[in-house]
Design a protein around this motif. Structure first.
Motif, short mmCIF file in Angstrom:
data_model
loop_
_atom_site.label_atom_id
_atom_site.label_comp_id
_atom_site.label_asym_id
_atom_site.label_seq_id
_atom_site.Cartn_x
_atom_site.Cartn_y
_atom_site.Cartn_z
N UNK A 24 0.95 -0.86 0.27
CA UNK A 24 0.43 0.03 -0.07
C UNK A 24 0.91 1.12 0.07
N UNK A 25 1.59 1.35 -0.72
CA UNK A 25 3.04 2.57 -1.55
C UNK A 25 2.43 2.78 -2.47
N UNK A 26 2.90 3.70 -2.63
CA UNK A 26 2.52 4.57 -4.44
C UNK A 26 3.22 5.00 -5.13
N UNK A 27 4.58 4.48 -4.54
CA UNK A 27 5.50 5.41 -5.11
C UNK A 27 6.73 4.77 -4.93
N UNK A 28 7.74 4.39 -5.39
CA UNK A 28 9.12 3.91 -4.96
C UNK A 28 10.41 5.14 -4.41
N UNK A 29 10.95 5.07 -3.43
CA UNK A 29 11.43 3.87 -3.53
C UNK A 29 10.68 3.35 -1.98
N UNK A 30 10.60 1.35 -2.34
CA UNK A 30 10.20 1.03 -0.86
C UNK A 30 10.73 0.50 -0.11
N UNK A 31 10.85 1.18 0.65
CA UNK A 31 12.07 0.39 1.85
C UNK A 31 11.48 -0.27 2.69
N UNK A 32 12.37 -1.64 3.13
CA UNK A 32 11.71 -2.49 3.96
C UNK A 32 13.48 -2.84 5.09
N UNK A 33 13.04 -3.41 5.67
CA UNK A 33 13.46 -3.65 6.92
C UNK A 33 13.75 -5.13 6.97
N UNK A 34 14.30 -6.00 7.31
CA UNK A 34 14.65 -7.46 7.89
C UNK A 34 15.40 -7.34 8.69
N UNK A 35 14.50 -7.46 10.12
CA UNK A 35 15.14 -8.39 11.19
C UNK A 35 15.86 -9.87 11.50
N UNK A 36 16.26 -9.43 12.28
CA UNK A 36 17.21 -10.95 12.90
C UNK A 36 16.32 -12.42 12.71
N UNK A 37 14.91 -12.35 13.16
CA UNK A 37 13.43 -13.61 13.20
C UNK A 37 13.38 -13.09 12.08
N UNK A 38 13.66 -12.45 10.93
CA UNK A 38 12.83 -13.09 9.25
C UNK A 38 11.62 -12.12 9.54
N UNK A 39 11.48 -11.23 10.04
CA UNK A 39 10.44 -9.97 10.44
C UNK A 39 11.05 -9.27 9.39
N UNK A 40 9.52 -8.63 8.85
CA UNK A 40 9.54 -7.17 7.93
C UNK A 40 8.77 -6.15 7.90
N UNK A 41 9.25 -5.06 8.38
CA UNK A 41 9.14 -3.94 8.68
C UNK A 41 8.67 -2.73 7.77
N UNK A 42 7.62 -2.41 6.96
CA UNK A 42 7.83 -1.13 6.22
C UNK A 42 8.13 -0.17 6.26
#
Length: 80
Positions: free
Chosen positions: A49-67
């Motif tokens: 639900x993000x209309x533009x680029x870039x789309x930056x995601x953070x991947x945590x140690x437990x492989x959890x993904x945060x926008x």
């Protein structure tokens, strides 16, 4: 933690996001979408639900993904 940036190499904010991650020595991957892949990029935009680029995601140690969001959101995130 590591970061994934979805975008285009012709997008100045995408380039700035990657440069910022490099300068901060953050583990990252840039996923570059070509013009012919616009439909796939649109699916990624819709999924987050993000209309533009870039789309930056953070991947945590437990492989959890945060926008994180876009470039300015990344700047704010790395300053906190």
């Amino acid at each position: 933690m590591r970061y994934v940036v979805f975008g285009r190499e012709t997008c100045p904010y995408c380039v700035q996001a990657v440069d910022l991650l490099k300068n901060k020595q953050k583990d990252h991957k840039f996923v570059n979408f070509q013009q012919s892949q616009a439909h796939i990029l649109q699916e990624v935009k819709d999924a987050y639900d993000w209309p533009t680029v870039p789309i930056v995601l953070q991947i945590g140690d437990q492989h959890d993904i945060k926008l994180i969001g876009g470039y300015t959101d990344l700047v704010a995130h790395l300053q906190s």
